[in-house]
Design a protein around this motif. Structure first.
Motif: not given
Length: 956
Positions: A426-448
């Motif tokens: 709900p807080e972090d949509s793929s619209l902002w962090i990307g829809s691919t798994q690689a981008k989601k993993d990158e986002a997880k490394s910086v989004i607490l």
């Protein structure tokens, strides 16, 4: 008939003489359409260029002199065959409410304004700011006249012309957004205003950076008016299209009922197709609307207005943040969030927010654009929160609080939560962090929020992050009452209002910076300009080859901005960790922590989650500093992690004891070794002292202290805390255990020596001397015994030499060292020389008990000295004086016995003098001693220590 028969290229100066000739017009003399009378057979020019230029200049001067009224319409007329020119003022005709005439005048003003903008952009040099301002003033006047005429036309029932009005408002906003960079209203330029207050990291990437608040405000007003003009038109078109679509769907359902056989998908339009063969009502209702060119055009025009408004709002928010206008800054940040959300609602239905473009494999330009604005918004929110935590002026001048800022950030998040898909967080949509798994993993490394699985979020900005398996001190036993995490949160809620709000906004700043960095990672590249949506004041898109104002190397700029964002994120995480670590220290230093009932205290139970959470925040900060290669801060973060390990080793913390496989190392030794490892890695990252001498020395000092404590802990664990030598052979250490004690202390001595810290080097030498003085008696052979004993004398001598020369302020340490040194000499029994040296060590302490030492110590206490030796100085020195006195009498007795065999009486006389001094002291009584203790703080000159007279007599 309009057909082009031939083309001839002429020089401009040849037009008067060569234009009207048969060769130029490609005509023969017998051409049926030609006539010889239309040509000058003599070859003379048909007209004089000088006369034409003179007539044109006269006409322009005439018009300039007579066409002087603003917003006035004139008609220039010359009759056939006449030489006189007549000028008519026909403005009054427009007041006769003629729709066509008003429309023509409005469009003429609009076109002239556009031409003026093109002329200003192409012909006027950038250095001529006065001329550019003049052009912009004329352009605004023409555009405003066009708007007034369109409003008048609307009053005449001539139509609203919303799209044209919106375009004019956009161009009017553009005239303010292309203004000259001048000083702010308070007299300071952008550079001056930002010198004392750090700007957001992405500020240099955004447009409109050098405009005044007034220009930005006027541009924002025009953009808002343009949006209000065109938004109802788009809504109406969508409603009409939706009704048409519903009718088609209804007709399709009726046809399906009448015809049981389904049509093939090849004969059905694409927007009728469904993902499954069995279409139901829900699927029909959820189908997207068919594409409509008119809706697309309106949406793109509205997007241009919204996009510029978001950029202007961000610039206004930056200006308000710079000048502590909290209410205005909050309003602009809310407006920016609503604007971005509205853009998403606008572009999603028409398919302009595709994650991957069909041609380049990259996000669409529209998606890239709003991702940048999303990243800028969260970076500004994080900057606001971080600035509030470090600047008290926000309370004094901004009249805001931490709860107001957290509430603002929650509102911003709520606007974006509605845009997330069902499968997204709900807080972090793929619209902002990307829809691919690689981008989601990158986002997880910086989004607490993602990293902690929702534990840390803007909805509940708690800093407590601790895994349950790390907190299990009960070892599976059921316990009553609240959990340790709940107790930790309750302890933090008991903090003062200022501390509590500072902690909350720092946690919120960490979340905001993380989301900004995640959006930046999802972009992949930084655009050098914003084509598709940014235009100059003439309405033209910027050239595609425009150089970047930030860096000519685009990849270097991407890396630089992301690195700065991660540094801001790491800084916020570090500040949160320091707050938690300070709270752990405060609890550990309270008296109950040393009592037997400490385990039952709720505050004690809270220390476990607090310490683990501090370690988590420090680790996060370290990871982001590592990614940005900020070596200085990496070293400082290693020091903070070292503090966590040392607190866990030395204090009573509600955490399970650490073990290390089959090793016999204690919990404290494991923690201290981890602390030393962190500091050694800090040295490795710095590489050399020349990189940052101050940080290097600080890390070195901390490393030496940690190694010294580690060596002492291992010595005490293996040999006990007593200072007496080890006699039993069974307690002899193996080589590995011996190295584990000696090497850390020797390394500490080396570091302190390199730093020039003689005091700590002498203290480390003293500890190493204590080790050798304990183990020399249990060696396997005489060679090793001599070697250990020699090392003990060596390190004792070095430490004694330093403290003897730097006795003031270190009197208790020097006396204890002298007692131990004398004890080492005494352990070599039966040797007169050793006993004499032991007695000499006792006599050397004479000056430590003198009246000068007492007065100096009293002065240090009055000045609130924090030196360990100054605490309870007089009481400690009195006790040490008794020990020195006893040691001196025993040594004198031993020397008298040894001297008796030689027939001397030197020590016998000394012993008699010592007994006489002792009897004299007893006669003085205990009252004098107690009165001396009472007057130490008020009248130190009247105080004395009884052993001083004895040592002084022996010294003489």
């Amino acid at each position: 008939k309009g057909y082009v028969q031939s083309v001839k290229l002429l020089q401009t100066e040849d037009i008067p003489s060569s234009m009207m000739t048969p060769a130029t017009l490609d005509m023969d003399s017998d051409h049926p359409g030609g006539s010889a009378s239309c040509f000058d057979a003599s070859g003379e020019p048909l007209f004089s260029p000088q006369m034409v230029d003179m007539n044109a200049s006269m006409l322009l001067r005439f018009l300039k002199a007579n066409c002087s009224r603003e917003n006035t319409t004139y008609l220039l007329r010359r009759g056939a065959g006449e030489t006189n020119i007549q000028l008519y003022d026909i403005t009054s005709l427009s007041s006769q409410r003629q729709k066509k005439w008003v429309w023509w005048l409005a469009m003429m003003s609009y076109r002239f304004a556009q031409r003026l903008a093109l002329m200003c952009a192409d012909a006027v040099p950038d250095e001529d700011r006065a001329m550019k301002r003049n052009f912009r003033t004329r352009e605004r006047s023409l555009l405003q006249n066009a708007l007034d005429l369109l409003e008048e036309l609307e009053d005449m029932d001539g139509g609203r012309h919303e799209t044209i009005s919106a375009a004019i408002h956009e161009h009017l906003a553009g005239t303010f957004l292309m203004s000259d960079p001048i000083a702010h209203e308070d007299g300071t330029s952008d550079a001056d205003a930002s010198a004392s207050k750090p700007l957001p990291t992405t500020s240099r990437l955004q447009p409109y950076g050098m405009l005044t608040r007034d220009a930005l405000g006027k541009a924002q007003d025009h953009l808002v008016w343009g949006i209000k003009k065109i938004q109802p038109v788009l809504d109406k078109k969508r409603r009409v299209e939706k009704e048409k679509f519903a009718k088609r769907q209804s007709r399709r359902k009726k046809e399906k009922i009448r015809s049981p056989q389904r049509p093939t998908k090849g004969g059905v339009p694409s927007w009728y197709s469904s993902s499954s063969e069995d279409d139901d009502d829900d699927e029909d209702e959820s189908m997207p609307l068919p594409p409509a060119p008119e809706i697309d055009a309106l949406s793109v025009q509205l997007y241009g207005l919204m996009h510029k408004k978001v950029n202007v709002s961000l610039r206004l928010a930056e200006d308000h943040l710079r000048h502590y206008r909290s209410s205005s800054a909050m309003q602009e940040l809310r407006s920016t969030a609503r604007g971005i959300a509205d853009i998403v609602y606008l572009l999603q239905p028409i398919g302009h927010l595709a994650e991957d473009d069909d041609t380049e494999g990259k996000p669409s330009p529209f998606l890239q654009s709003i991702r940048y604005q999303y990243a800028w918004l969260w970076e500004y929110c994080g900057h606001f929160a971080r600035s509030f935590a470090s600047d008290e002026l926000w309370r004094e001048k901004g009249h805001t609080s931490g709860e107001d800022i957290v509430s603002l950030l929650q509102e911003v998040q709520a606007l974006f939560c509605c845009l997330s898909k069902k499968e997204d967080s709900p807080e972090d949509s793929s619209l902002w962090i990307g829809s691919t798994q690689a981008k989601k993993d990158e986002a997880k490394s910086v989004i607490l929020t993602l990293k902690t699985q929702g534990v840390v979020s803007l909805r509940s900005p708690t800093p407590i992050v601790a895994a349950p398996n790390e907190l299990d001190v009960s070892r599976g036993r059921k316990t009553n009452g609240p959990s340790s995490v709940q107790l930790a949160n309750s302890v933090l809620r008991e903090q003062s209002l200022l501390k509590r709000e500072r902690r909350l906004v720092l946690v919120a700043a960490s979340i905001c910076y993380g989301r900004a960095a995640a959006a930046f990672l999802a972009l992949g590249t930084t655009p050098t300009q914003q084509k598709h949506y940014e235009y100059d004041q003439a309405g033209r898109p910027p050239p595609t080859n425009m150089p970047s104002p930030f860096s000519t190397d685009q990849s270097a700029r991407d890396s630089s901005i992301l690195s700065l964002l991660r540094q801001r994120l790491a800084d916020s995480c570090n500040e949160v960790g320091k707050i938690l670590l300070a709270e752990v220290k405060r609890i550990a230093e309270t008296p109950f922590a040393q009592s037997e009932s400490a385990d039952n205290s709720d505050r004690f139970k809270a220390t476990g989650p607090l310490l683990l959470s501090a370690r988590f925040w420090f680790s996060e900060s370290l990871r982001h500093f590592e990614s940005s290669k900020d070596f200085r801060n990496i070293a400082l973060l290693r020091c903070n992690l070292c503090q966590c390990c040392k607190i866990r080793a030395n204090s009573s913390i509600a955490l399970p004891k650490l073990t290390e496989g089959d090793s016999k190392a204690s919990h404290a030794e494991i923690c201290l070794q981890q602390a030393a490892d962190h500091l050694q890695r800090a040295h490795e990252r710095l590489g050399d002292r020349d990189v940052d001498p101050l940080t290097w020395d600080m890390v070195s000092t901390e490393l030496a202290a940690t190694l010294l404590v580690l060596g002492v802990r291992r010595r005490q664990s293996l040999l006990g805390r007593a200072t007496t030598p080890v006699i039993m052979q069974a307690l002899r250490l193996n080589p590995g255990s011996e190295r584990g004690i000696v090497e850390p202390i020797e390394q500490a001595i080396k570091i302190y020596t390199e730093l020039g810290n003689g005091h700590q080097a002498a203290a480390a030498q003293y500890q190493l001397a204590l080790y050798y003085s304990k183990v020399w008696t249990c060696q396997r052979d005489e060679n090793k015994t001599r070697k250990k004993l020699s090392a003990a004398f060596k390190y004792f001598g070095a430490a004694h030499q330093y403290f003897y020369s730097a006795m003031r302020g270190n009197e208790p340490t020097f006396v204890i060292l002298s007692l131990d040194f004398a004890g080492l000499f005494s352990s070599v029994s039966g040797q007169k020389e050793s006993a004499e040296k032991a007695l000499r060590c006792c006599i050397d302490t004479c000056d430590a008990f003198s009246s000068e030492a007492i007065i100096a110590a009293s002065q240090r206490q009055r000045s609130r000295s924090t030196l360990p030796d100054d605490k309870e100085w007089y009481t400690k020195m009195c006790a040490l004086g008794d020990a020195i006195e006893d040691k001196a009498y025993k040594l004198l007795q031993e020397l008298v016995k040894l001297e008796k065999a030689d027939g001397g009486d030197t020590y016998k006389n000394m012993y008699r003098a010592a007994l006489t001094a002792k009897m004299a002291g007893k006669k003085a009584g205990l009252d004098a001693a107690s009165s001396s203790k009472d007057s130490f703080a008020t009248d130190p000159a009247s105080c004395s220590i009884s052993v001083y007279s004895l040592l002084k007599q022996l010294e003489d």
